[in-house]
Design an enzyme around this catalytic site. Structure first.
Site, short mmCIF file in Angstrom:
data_model
loop_
_atom_site.label_atom_id
_atom_site.label_comp_id
_atom_site.label_asym_id
_atom_site.label_seq_id
_atom_site.Cartn_x
_atom_site.Cartn_y
_atom_site.Cartn_z
N ALA A 74 42.55 45.70 40.49
CA ALA A 74 41.19 46.11 40.85
C ALA A 74 41.07 47.63 40.98
O ALA A 74 40.01 48.19 40.69
CB ALA A 74 40.77 45.42 42.15
N THR A 75 42.13 48.30 41.42
CA THR A 75 42.04 49.76 41.60
C THR A 75 41.88 50.46 40.26
O THR A 75 41.04 51.36 40.12
CB THR A 75 43.29 50.28 42.34
OG1 THR A 75 43.35 49.69 43.64
CG2 THR A 75 43.23 51.79 42.50
N ASN A 154 37.06 43.65 52.97
CA ASN A 154 38.46 43.24 53.05
C ASN A 154 39.02 43.23 54.47
O ASN A 154 40.02 42.57 54.74
CB ASN A 154 39.32 44.15 52.16
CG ASN A 154 39.14 45.61 52.51
OD1 ASN A 154 38.05 46.15 52.38
ND2 ASN A 154 40.21 46.28 52.91
N GLN A 182 37.93 40.38 47.29
CA GLN A 182 38.25 39.51 48.40
C GLN A 182 37.48 38.19 48.36
O GLN A 182 37.89 37.21 49.00
CB GLN A 182 37.98 40.23 49.73
CG GLN A 182 38.95 41.34 50.05
CD GLN A 182 40.36 40.86 50.29
OE1 GLN A 182 40.61 39.67 50.51
NE2 GLN A 182 41.32 41.77 50.23
N SER A 202 40.97 41.18 41.32
CA SER A 202 42.41 41.22 41.11
C SER A 202 43.02 39.84 41.20
O SER A 202 42.53 38.97 41.92
CB SER A 202 43.03 42.15 42.15
OG SER A 202 44.38 42.42 41.87
N HIS A 204 46.25 39.02 42.31
CA HIS A 204 47.20 38.71 43.38
C HIS A 204 46.54 38.34 44.71
O HIS A 204 47.21 37.95 45.65
CB HIS A 204 48.18 39.87 43.60
CG HIS A 204 47.59 41.06 44.30
ND1 HIS A 204 47.86 41.34 45.62
CD2 HIS A 204 46.78 42.05 43.87
CE1 HIS A 204 47.24 42.45 45.97
NE2 HIS A 204 46.57 42.90 44.92
N THR A 242 49.74 47.93 25.53
CA THR A 242 50.16 46.56 25.29
C THR A 242 49.78 45.67 26.45
O THR A 242 50.04 46.00 27.61
CB THR A 242 51.69 46.51 25.08
OG1 THR A 242 52.03 47.36 23.98
CG2 THR A 242 52.15 45.09 24.81
N CYS A 327 46.36 49.10 51.81
CA CYS A 327 46.56 50.41 51.18
C CYS A 327 46.82 51.50 52.20
O CYS A 327 47.34 52.56 51.88
CB CYS A 327 45.34 50.78 50.33
SG CYS A 327 45.06 49.63 48.97
#
Length: 384
Positions: A74-75, A154, A182, A202, A204, A242, A327
């Site tokens: 996401a970042t 978040n 989130q 994201s 994860h 890639t 973070c």
């Protein structure tokens, strides 16, 4: 103490990769290892797997697959989107509106844009983290090109009324970008219904692998961005390099699993959250933040009055909880989200984010509350 003896209650930071996701990924590390851009059978097979995953991700958030671009997370998606959209539309205007409780991935990227001549309005929030829609409307001016607000916070779990915000913005000819990281996998997210122009999220956070995410561009609303990464035409030229085929396959599988179990998991998390908060409130001086607001079902943000917050996490060494965003969690600083909500440094530091997940059991909640009670009582005594 080994990790498996600790209680993990920080699912908003990251989640364990679901075993079925790992199983789906494994062949793409070994026998199906082709580069998705190669023009032969190995590449065609990998490319087909990427497109299947793109459809799986699109189905979870109800958007057209053609609008999804895979990223490393996401970042990166936030950087691609903000720099790309703002540079693309610089002739139209240079003003962006956000709010002070956004994730650092957004705030720091906007600071970089300010250094490049863009103007940013950082809207205030109330004591629960809500943005005033009337003030938001008043902030829009002729040079405004973008409103950037997350769907779910978040740290507090607060859910913003994004559909109302997109309707307001579009009536003024302004695009809307939303960090939906989130929310995806925890609550229904329908990008078509919400009317969002740009979204980032994201893998994860929903039991997929780390290192993969997505950028969504609403092609129906003619949203496009200027590229600023070079070296190939991968992912429509927006994100060259890639492709991480195993990660993308895992992301797709995680989204497919999340879609199948969304309602069941939502109710489970809500039950756990209600039990957790009910028991936490038996601790004197406890405040559940945003308690009366619409929130994520798995997220509790709690403050303890009269406690030395600088030592709180160290006293909870059997628990994995956080002070705020992953973070910045390693820094002993008050949460910028809680500070924006009007908290003083002392109370902000004495606050915890507790986020449950699919592996959390009621027994974990009960043990965690006992641990927190013990720590809070010790720190109250120490601080006298």
């Amino acid at each position: 103490m080994s990790l498996n003896q600790k209680i993990y209650l920080d699912y908003n930071a990251t989640t364990p990769t679901e075993p079925r996701v790992v199983e789906a990924m494994l062949p793409y590390f070994t026998e199906n290892f082709g580069n998705a851009s190669s023009d032969h059978s190995f590449g065609w097979y990998a490319d087909e797997a990427v497109e299947i995953a793109r459809n799986q991700v699109a189905n979870l958030v109800n958007c057209r697959p053609v609008g999804l671009i895979f990223t490393s997370g996401a970042t990166e998606a936030a950087n691609l989107a903000l720099f790309g959209f703002c540079k693309k539309n610089r002739r139209t205007g240079n003003h962006i509106i956000t709010c002070k409780t956004e994730h650092k991935a957004i705030l720091e990227t906007l600071e970089a844009l300010e250094a490049n001549g863009f103007e940013v309005t950082y809207s205030d929030v109330d004591a629960d983290g809500n943005v005033d829609l009337n003030e938001l409307e008043e902030s829009i001016k002729s040079s405004t090109i973008l409103i950037c607000l997350m769907l779910a916070n978040n740290e507090t779990g607060l859910i913003h009324p994004i559909k109302s915000i997109t309707e307001l913005a579009h009536s003024k000819g302004v695009a809307v970008m939303s960090d939906i990281t989130q929310a995806v996998g925890k609550i229904p997210v329908d990008l078509k219904d919400l009317g969002i122009d740009i979204a980032i999220f994201s893998s994860h956070k929903l039991y997929g692998p780390k290192g993969v995410g997505a950028l969504y561009l609403n092609k129906k609303n003619n949203i496009s961005i200027e590229k600023h990464l070079y070296g190939g035409n991968h992912e429509k030229g927006i994100r060259p390099g890639t492709l991480n085929v195993p990660g993308i396959v895992g992301f797709g599988e995680a989204c497919s699993i999340a879609q199948q179990s969304l309602d069941e998991n939502h109710q489970k998390q809500l039950n756990l959250r209600n039990q957790l908060e009910q028991e936490l409130l038996t601790i004197e001086g406890t405040v559940i933040n945003c308690v009366n607001e619409i929130r994520l079902p798995n997220t509790t943000n709690v403050s303890f009055k009269g406690v030395d917050g600088t030592k709180l996490l160290r006293y909870l060494n059997n628990l994995a909880v956080s002070r705020g965003s992953a973070c910045t969690a390693n820094q002993v600083n008050p949460s910028h989200v809680l500070k924006a909500m009007g908290f003083g440094d002392e109370l902000a530091l004495a606050s915890l984010r507790i986020s449950t997940g699919q592996n959390t059991a009621l027994e974990d909640i009960q043990k965690a509350v006992l641990e927190i009670k013990k720590a809070v009582n010790q720190l109250k005594i120490v601080s006298i």
